[in-house]
Design a protein around this motif. Structure first.
Motif, PDB file in Angstrom:
ATOM      1  N   ARG A  49       0.834  -1.201   0.000  1.00 27.03           N
ATOM      2  CA  ARG A  49       0.000   0.000   0.000  1.00 27.03           C
ATOM      3  C   ARG A  49       0.871   1.254   0.000  1.00 27.03           C
ATOM      4  N   SER A  50       1.955   1.211   0.748  1.00 29.75           N
ATOM      5  CA  SER A  50       2.857   2.348   0.804  1.00 29.75           C
ATOM      6  C   SER A  50       3.486   2.619  -0.556  1.00 29.75           C
ATOM      7  N   SER A  52       2.210   1.795  -3.483  1.00 31.39           N
ATOM      8  CA  SER A  52       1.155   2.280  -4.372  1.00 31.39           C
ATOM      9  C   SER A  52       0.858   3.753  -4.108  1.00 31.39           C
ATOM     10  N   THR A  53       0.806   4.117  -2.834  1.00 37.83           N
ATOM     11  CA  THR A  53       0.561   5.519  -2.488  1.00 37.83           C
ATOM     12  C   THR A  53       1.673   6.410  -3.018  1.00 37.83           C
ATOM     13  N   LEU A  57       1.376   9.426  -5.836  1.00 38.04           N
ATOM     14  CA  LEU A  57       1.860  10.778  -5.565  1.00 38.04           C
ATOM     15  C   LEU A  57       2.899  11.218  -6.603  1.00 38.04           C
TER      16      LEU A  57
END
Length: 356
Positions: A49-50, A52-53, A57
């Protein structure tokens, strides 16, 4: 400003020009298994998830900067398109040299220059992106920012056409429908402008061909090396242009004050940073997400043209743009549908392999 597969609506083996720039062999985010986590571990999902985030960004940063470029070119006036692009190339070369030194990548850069299979395509790509930059900057600085945004809106349709005529791909029904609607849109906009929207068409085809050429390089070079080689090819022409402008008294670099001088020098950073952001994004996100994020740039360009530059949009032009957007909606639906179908097929294949 800036592999043809996975553009919305293009076949599974084609990607956007931007996706090629990253030079990454895979745009998929790291899986939990690759990070050492098992299916049931609680610590494996968080890194994914990190990543992907971070990818989203970086992608928003890249496309956001590309979308806001018209504002930068506007504050550079009265510098013209030729001077802006020449400065952009020269200062980009210096910035790239600094980055190569910091990352100790001179050996990789030298290898790319010596490898004909890398240097040849990148030299051709350099010519195509120069055409793209000149056309784009000319459009923005002469009151045609709306038409420049149109060029990047229709770029996915050009990628579809390249897939058909160059890569001999077979289009799905929704793709054919989108292409047909795209031709209708060009007709409507030709009627509106009283001539072919040549700025938009040059931008779309130069960028589409740029992506096709870069696909030939594929994962052989990273984003920084690719940009550096292209800049080296263009730098002599840019330097000569700057000298000629200076001798003839047409340059503004040293005649408009320190603020203007440093704004032009900053064009090197403004050129390179979005490309590097995109490379970081493409390495972390699936192609589907990148394909959706790409619309962020022309949307911003369109908004800036209307709200900041106050360019005119006649009823016929609104109709033409709406027809283009309809074609893009169909391409996006087709892309999402195909992605979901392929995902299901891969899942079934994994289950079948596990059962065997």
């Amino acid at each position: 400003m800036r592999n043809i597969a996975a553009v919305p609506g293009v076949g599974d083996n084609v990607s956007t020009p931007e996706q090629i720039i990253s030079g990454s062999p895979s745009n998929q985010p790291p899986t939990a298994a690759a990070k050492g986590g098992g299916a049931g571990t609680g610590g494996s999902a968080k890194p994914v998830r990190s990543e992907s985030t971070a990818g989203i960004l970086f992608g928003i940063g890249a496309y956001g900067l590309w979308g806001l470029l018209p504002l930068y070119f506007f504050i550079l006036m009265p510098a013209g398109a030729i001077e802006i692009v020449a400065n952009r190339i020269v200062w980009s070369l210096i910035f790239c040299a600094l980055l190569i030194t910091i990352t100790r990548a001179w050996r990789v850069f030298g290898a790319a220059l010596k490898d004909r299979t890398v240097f040849g395509p990148l030299a051709l790509a350099a010519g195509l992106i120069a055409i793209n930059w000149l056309t784009y900057t000319f459009g923005v600085t002469t009151g045609h920012a709306v038409e420049t945004s149109l060029g990047y809106f229709i770029n996915p349709l050009v990628s579809v056409l390249l897939g058909v005529f160059v890569l001999k791909e077979k289009l799905r029904p929704l793709q054919w429908t989108a292409v047909g609607i795209g031709f209708v849109a060009v007709g409507v906009l030709t009627f509106s402008y009283g001539q072919l929207p040549w700025i938009a068409l040059i931008l779309a085809f130069s960028f589409g061909l740029y992506g096709f050429v870069k696909k030939r390089v594929g994962p052989k070079v990273d984003a920084l090396t690719s940009l550096s080689v292209e800049t080296v090819v263009l730098a002599p022409f840019a330097a000569i242009t700057m000298v000629v402008l200076g001798v003839t008294g047409a340059e503004t670099l040293t005649t408009m004050g320190a603020g203007h001088f440093w704004l032009l020098v900053a064009s090197g950073v403004i050129t390179a940073v979005p490309l590097l952001f995109f490379g970081a994004s493409a390495r972390r996100l699936p192609m589907t997400t990148i394909g959706l994020l790409q619309y962020f740039a022309p949307i911003l360009q369109f908004v800036v043209a209307l709200l900041v530059f106050h360019e005119t949009m006649t009823t016929a032009r609104w109709i033409g743009f709406c027809v283009v957007w309809l074609a893009l909606v169909l391409l996006t639906i087709d892309m999402l549908r195909t992605t979901r179908k392929n995902s299901v097929l891969r899942k079934k294949a994994r289950l079948a392999a596990a059962g065997a």
